[in-house]
Design a protein around this motif. Structure first.
Motif, PDB file in Angstrom:
ATOM      1  N   GLU A   1      -6.910   3.779   4.209  1.00 25.74           N
ATOM      2  CA  GLU A   1      -7.831   4.717   3.562  1.00 25.74           C
ATOM      3  C   GLU A   1      -8.241   5.848   4.486  1.00 25.74           C
ATOM      4  OE1 GLU A   1      -7.626   1.026   1.400  1.00 25.74           O
ATOM      5  OE2 GLU A   1      -8.053   1.443   3.519  1.00 25.74           O
TER       6      GLU A   1
ATOM      7  N   THR B   1       0.856  -1.185   0.000  1.00 21.84           N
ATOM      8  CA  THR B   1       0.000   0.000   0.000  1.00 21.84           C
ATOM      9  C   THR B   1       0.891   1.234   0.000  1.00 21.84           C
ATOM     10  OG1 THR B   1      -1.772  -1.134   1.200  1.00 21.84           O
ATOM     11  CG2 THR B   1      -1.782   1.263   1.269  1.00 21.84           C
TER      12      THR B   1
ATOM     13  N   SER C   1      -6.379   9.337   4.032  1.00 18.86           N
ATOM     14  CA  SER C   1      -6.507  10.160   2.823  1.00 18.86           C
ATOM     15  C   SER C   1      -7.028  11.550   3.164  1.00 18.86           C
ATOM     16  CB  SER C   1      -7.456   9.482   1.828  1.00 18.86           C
ATOM     17  OG  SER C   1      -7.500  10.200   0.621  1.00 18.86           O
TER      18      SER C   1
END
Length: 274
Positions: A233, A201, A236
């Motif tokens: 995530e 990732t 972000s």
């Protein structure tokens, strides 16, 4: 009193400390230790980013040579300038002669004949924690046995603006062009995007992958973050702080190996870079 800004970070550190395996707890236990040496002196520091190195003398006469120990889990970053050297030697000057015990992290000395490990003080606290709590170093969380405890000590120093935490230049701006690499980096910046390729990732700090900073998370690191309720995530668009050894591969490139190396200090009062 610890600043409320750091309460979430410290809570996460404590949670990970509880989860450390038993051998790690023994390495960094609070219980009193039986001293085997006295702290003799802190050796002079070469230029650049270094780990502290100290010499010891045995409490009883022995034909064995005076050991030299490289302290695991503590980094003295060049980016902090002379302030960190002054803070470090100030701490060490007050500790010369105290009884200590050594817990080595490797059975054999390095090629320079030095041991690597931690030095425990009589009350159970380690020398590394004492250095970090004084604001005289950065916690290197890649040294997993004491990572949570060392980071907690650093967090207290940050909240109380001790030592190097009175300045802002120790941070590297992840949204700016990288300089001075390779080096140990305490970096912060706003995440532009999250990407994946295979089992890796990527946390990207810009849209140009050839020039902008990138943080890599291997599969085990990603799984650990998800287990801790912090999936990649969730970073972000957020301001994050990372730490570790960074190289230059186009832009800044860092491979994280511990969940403690990645934080989201949005509300922290020291969120600024020079």
């Amino acid at each position: 009193m610890l600043s409320a800004h750091f309460a979430p970070v410290l809570s996460f550190v404590i949670a990970l400390l509880v989860a450390q395996p038993s051998w790690s707890e023994e390495t960094c236990a609070d219980s009193a230790v039986v001293p085997t040496h006295r702290l003799q002196t802190a050796l002079s520091l070469p230029a650049g980013t270094v780990r502290p190195v100290v010499t010891l003398t045995r409490l009883q006469l022995s034909p064995d040579p005076t050991p030299t120990v490289v302290l695991d889990g503590v980094i003295l970053p060049a980016k902090a300038g002379e302030a960190i050297r002054a803070a470090y030697f100030d701490v060490m000057a007050r500790l010369v002669g105290i009884p200590v015990a050594v817990v080595v992290s490797a059975d054999d000395p390095d090629r320079r004949g030095r041991l690597h490990g931690i030095i425990q003080l009589e009350g159970g606290e380690s020398l590394g924690e004492r250095i970090l709590a004084a604001g005289a170093g950065l916690a290197d969380v890649s040294f997993t046995p004491c990572a949570a405890r060392f980071l907690a000590a650093e967090t207290r120093a940050r909240a109380e603006k001790r030592g190097i935490w009175q300045q802002s230049r120790i941070w590297t701006d992840l949204n700016a062009a990288a300089t001075g690499l390779p080096d140990f980096v305490l970096g912060r910046g706003k995440v532009a995007s999250i990407g994946r390729s295979g089992r890796t990732t990527y946390i990207n700090f810009g849209g140009n992958f050839r020039t902008d900073a990138t943080v890599r998370l291997r599969e085990t690191m990603t799984s650990a973050l998800i287990a801790a309720g912090r999936p990649p995530e969730s970073f972000s668009g957020r301001m994050v702080e990372v730490r570790g050894w960074a190289d230059r591969r186009n832009g800044l490139d860092m491979d994280l190996d511990s969940p403690l190396a990645l934080q989201m200090p949005d509300a922290a009062s020291d969120l600024r870079t020079d």
